[in-house]
Design an enzyme around this catalytic site. Sequence first.
Site, PDB file in Angstrom:
ATOM      1  N   TYR A   1       1.032  -1.351   0.138  1.00  0.00           N
ATOM      2  CA  TYR A   1      -0.088  -0.053   0.162  1.00  0.00           C
ATOM      3  C   TYR A   1       0.831   1.220   0.097  1.00  0.00           C
ATOM      4  CZ  TYR A   1      -3.683   3.183   1.959  1.00  0.00           C
ATOM      5  OH  TYR A   1      -4.465   4.300   2.137  1.00  0.00           O
TER       6      TYR A   1
ATOM      7  N   LYS B   1      -1.535  -1.409  -3.836  1.00  0.00           N
ATOM      8  CA  LYS B   1      -2.583  -0.518  -3.939  1.00  0.00           C
ATOM      9  C   LYS B   1      -1.858   0.974  -4.354  1.00  0.00           C
ATOM     10  CE  LYS B   1      -6.098   1.942  -0.794  1.00  0.00           C
ATOM     11  NZ  LYS B   1      -6.362   2.143   0.671  1.00  0.00           N
TER      12      LYS B   1
END
Length: 295
Positions: A138, A166
């Site tokens: 992420y 992400k």
Amino acid sequence: MSRKGEMFAGLTVALVTPFRDGQIDESALRGLVDHHVEVGTNCVSPCGTTGESPTLSHEEHERVIAIVCEQAKGRIKVMAGTGSNSTAEAVRLTKKAADAGADGALLVAPYYNKPMQEGFYRHYATIAESVDIPLVVYNIPGRTAKNIEPDTICRLAEIPSIVAVKESTGSMDQASQILSGSNLTVLSGDDSLTLPLLAMGGSGVVSVAGNIVPKDILGMLEAWNKGDIAAAQKSHHKLFPLCRDMLSLATNPIPLKAAMQLLGRDTGEVRLPLTPLEDGQIANLRKTLSDYGLL
């Protein structure tokens, strides 16, 4: 190219953590999971930014993930937020999530201590060596203060259990470099950039707005996957004002929880240092929800 994290393609909803009188509302949390099973959401992600993980105690963090996994019962995938700026703590949280039955872990880049690129690599490599579940990087430099550079992410892609990223840099160039330089599944971390990312080869979104309008986001993804570009564009333009408000009125998840309160789906409580919306902001949000057709 076949991408190795396609089990997380589609809509992952970054779940809020519902609070009531300062405590986690476990019943409401279970209800959120059931709701996303019913509407067809592909995956839920507890204890991320939207789940206010920075203000959850370690015990609460583990409890929220355990409740979500237990309630999911294999009916919906769970991508548990287990990141930390301490590698040892991230390993511990990820092991706990794996034990609870999570399908994967979402690991925010180490924040505040600003590692070098080699430090980012070793952080994720160490976690990958410690657990057996798929891992999603992420990358959100606006929150963490430092970007994981595309070359580092492509290097991480060589680790078998690191399957997706992400992408929350807001940079289409960075996303393009990752897509062309690796076989990672790329998931949008910004609702408003989901459609552009799909056009480049992205596979879905970890969504804030999905807490409110999961069916509409699923509809946009389905339209794109069927090749109905006009319908996907129409969905994008309808969703855009709502997605904008979720991030521009105040820090996420303040506007989201306010919206859920207006829609009768949450108490609206956030934990300090987050504070509720002011009256003028609530009026703006109410208008957006009304224009969308939700109020």
